[in-house]
Design a protein around this motif. Sequence first.
Motif, PDB file in Angstrom:
ATOM      1  N   VAL A 107       0.857  -1.184   0.000  1.00  0.00           N
ATOM      2  CA  VAL A 107       0.000   0.000   0.000  1.00  0.00           C
ATOM      3  C   VAL A 107       0.891   1.232   0.000  1.00  0.00           C
ATOM      4  O   VAL A 107       1.941   1.257   0.646  1.00  0.00           O
ATOM      5  CB  VAL A 107      -0.958   0.032   1.208  1.00  0.00           C
ATOM      6  N   ASP A 108       0.488   2.232  -0.730  1.00  0.00           N
ATOM      7  CA  ASP A 108       1.214   3.497  -0.775  1.00  0.00           C
ATOM      8  C   ASP A 108       0.627   4.437   0.259  1.00  0.00           C
ATOM      9  O   ASP A 108      -0.589   4.654   0.307  1.00  0.00           O
ATOM     10  CB  ASP A 108       1.117   4.118  -2.172  1.00  0.00           C
ATOM     11  N   THR A 109       1.504   4.982   1.117  1.00  0.00           N
ATOM     12  CA  THR A 109       1.081   5.893   2.173  1.00  0.00           C
ATOM     13  C   THR A 109       1.647   7.281   1.902  1.00  0.00           C
ATOM     14  O   THR A 109       2.332   7.499   0.911  1.00  0.00           O
ATOM     15  CB  THR A 109       1.572   5.398   3.542  1.00  0.00           C
ATOM     16  N   THR A 113       5.961   3.398   0.975  1.00  0.00           N
ATOM     17  CA  THR A 113       5.240   2.188   0.567  1.00  0.00           C
ATOM     18  C   THR A 113       5.463   1.114   1.622  1.00  0.00           C
ATOM     19  O   THR A 113       6.577   0.937   2.112  1.00  0.00           O
ATOM     20  CB  THR A 113       5.735   1.700  -0.803  1.00  0.00           C
ATOM     21  N   ASP A 154      -7.450  -4.965   1.300  1.00  0.00           N
ATOM     22  CA  ASP A 154      -7.926  -3.591   1.230  1.00  0.00           C
ATOM     23  C   ASP A 154      -7.933  -3.101  -0.209  1.00  0.00           C
ATOM     24  O   ASP A 154      -7.109  -3.505  -1.034  1.00  0.00           O
ATOM     25  CB  ASP A 154      -7.036  -2.675   2.068  1.00  0.00           C
ATOM     26  N   GLY A 155      -8.831  -2.183  -0.496  1.00  0.00           N
ATOM     27  CA  GLY A 155      -8.947  -1.654  -1.839  1.00  0.00           C
ATOM     28  C   GLY A 155      -7.717  -0.921  -2.318  1.00  0.00           C
ATOM     29  O   GLY A 155      -7.473  -0.827  -3.526  1.00  0.00           O
ATOM     30  N   ASP A 156      -6.914  -0.398  -1.402  1.00  0.00           N
ATOM     31  CA  ASP A 156      -5.718   0.348  -1.785  1.00  0.00           C
ATOM     32  C   ASP A 156      -4.517  -0.553  -2.045  1.00  0.00           C
ATOM     33  O   ASP A 156      -3.488  -0.079  -2.530  1.00  0.00           O
ATOM     34  CB  ASP A 156      -5.358   1.363  -0.690  1.00  0.00           C
ATOM     35  N   ARG A 158      -2.036  -3.258  -3.735  1.00  0.00           N
ATOM     36  CA  ARG A 158      -1.715  -3.642  -5.106  1.00  0.00           C
ATOM     37  C   ARG A 158      -0.525  -4.596  -5.076  1.00  0.00           C
ATOM     38  O   ARG A 158       0.326  -4.513  -4.193  1.00  0.00           O
ATOM     39  CB  ARG A 158      -1.381  -2.421  -5.954  1.00  0.00           C
TER      40      ARG A 158
END
Length: 365
Positions: A107-109, A113, A154-156, A158
Amino acid sequence: MSAALSDHREYGDRTGRDGTAVTSQQTAPQTAQPTAEQPTVEQPTVEQAVPAQAAPADPLGGRALPLSRAGVDRAAHHRFDEPWLAAAWSHPATQVLPISGGEAFVVDTGTGTELVLVPSFEAPDEGDRYFLGTDEDGVSYFALAGESLPGRLDGDARPAGLREVGGMLSDRDAGLLVHAVALENWHRLHSFCSRCGHPTRKGGAGHVRLCTSCAAEHYPRTDPAVIMLVTDDQDRCLLGRQSLWPEGRWSTLAGFVEPGESLEQAVVREVAEEAGVRVAEVEYVASQPWPFPSSLMLGFVARAHPDGTTITVDGEELSEARWVSREELRAGWESGRMLPPSGISIARHLIERWYGAPIPAAARW
């Protein structure tokens, strides 16, 4: 025998010999509840001017190589302790990293990452478990290798691999993903015994394979490869390229270490084979794992002999090679005619070490 030019190419697998495990003495942390706070990776600033001289004495400017970082004790003494492993897997604080084909969910925050880790009770039921170690808070980490990544996340999130996110992860996450990918690759390529040809099974929490017929034990092997930045008496660096690379990409020279050969001898031989240049001095800089599928890249700087700087490419490993000054390299980056190697590679760090500053952002790919 010559190998690939740069550590951003995938080196081929080599079947390892049977042997005994190398055990390192490590201190086991005390079991406790996790207090996970992930550190961020500080990004270097970009110098706009061409440096007047080479880099300072610190070979990497205080920055660790992206894939050589870690934040977890591998705790090898637990790998054959089945009761301990079972208890660690069932502990509510344990974290699991699902992987498949060298990729994991990230996930990118706002600060970087992060890997997506799940509690063991939420991990898929199927897959091969690899024990990765424990952190200073006593939290245990496992990888779970499957045919595909789990669908529910989660949708975020990848999927991503080391080439894409290796330099963006925290020390802990980079170390976990490198370890997991290296083990996954090894298991994928060593499902049969090299002694008798029968199937093998996983043991040692993912760090050994056991023959089901002759009982031979097979441990992961690492293929050492040298990668070197060579300079001449004008302090120009030697760069080369392969015909299969994108137009304009140049990098340092590299190759596998042959049997019965020292690292220094490999540097001298590879430079002579690939570019026809004679090396007079060799100095070790740093190393990092390169699990594509199983290499360890050992970085060097070398000085060419004054009478041996004429370039003659071999036409197989290299299609071109040239001596480049800092000014020429900077102009090539600015014009887009020259592209640097990958940001996670030792090649890039060796070039930056010689250049005296980070490669400008405009030149990155």
